[in-house]
Design a protein around this motif. Structure first.
Motif: not given
Length: 194
Positions: A55-60
């Motif tokens: 989630l963080f790597l893709n969007e965060g």
């Protein structure tokens, strides 16, 4: 005398009964304490999970970069407007422009400052909302992952490692939580695409 002896006997029995209850209560508490062993407790490095999850790597990261870009843009616009106002002041002090021209340009700068502030405030509110939603999504994934991992109630306590001073690394379930967060995120993404 018999009445006094009877009263003393009743009081002694009551004290003995209280002492037995206290002993029983202490024994029960000790039994509960013995029930919780080191294998019943685990900890999670929450910050590590949140920093490494998909989630963080893709969007965060994208949201973080968007926020930083907006902040740099705001700083640059503020600096440009301040520089323009300083140049106007310098021209006026040197007598290069009339008072009427200086006032007209000053009003123009003030209008642009007000428009910039309004625009920046709206953009900041939108970014704050995006960050709030992102944080809630990350917390929800983390919470669901921990619940799934502990569905069998294997652990009586799972704590955030932030408060730990020292702990055995065998109690660390961070890799399992990270894998479960990524699994749940992937499932959520599939559901969104449908």
């Amino acid at each position: 005398m018999k009445k006094m002896l009877f009263t003393a006997l009743v009081a002694a029995c009551a004290m003995t009964a209280c002492g037995t209850k206290t002993t029983e209560t202490a024994a029960a508490a000790e039994e509960v304490t013995r029930e919780i062993g080191s294998s019943d407790i685990a900890y999670v490095q929450v910050e590590a999970v949140l920093a490494q999850c998909d989630l963080f790597l893709n969007e965060g990261k994208a949201l973080q970069e968007k926020t930083q870009k907006a902040q740099k843009s705001w700083a640059q616009k503020e600096q440009n407007l301040q520089s323009e106002a300083a140049q106007l002041q310098e021209k006026y002090q040197k007598g290069l422009i009339t008072t009427n021209d200086a006032q007209a340009q000053q009003q123009s700068i003030e209008k642009r400052v007000a428009a910039y502030q309004s625009s920046a405030q709206k953009e900041a509110q939108a970014l704050d909302e995006e960050n709030y939603v992102f944080t809630n999504r990350a917390q929800d994934l983390l919470h669901r992952a921990v619940q799934d991992i502990n569905a069998d109630k294997k652990y009586k306590m799972i704590v955030n490692s932030t408060a730990l001073i020292d702990a055995d690394t065998t109690l660390n379930i961070t890799p399992a939580v990270l894998a479960k967060v990524n699994e749940l995120y992937a499932a959520d993404q599939k559901n969104v695409k449908k």
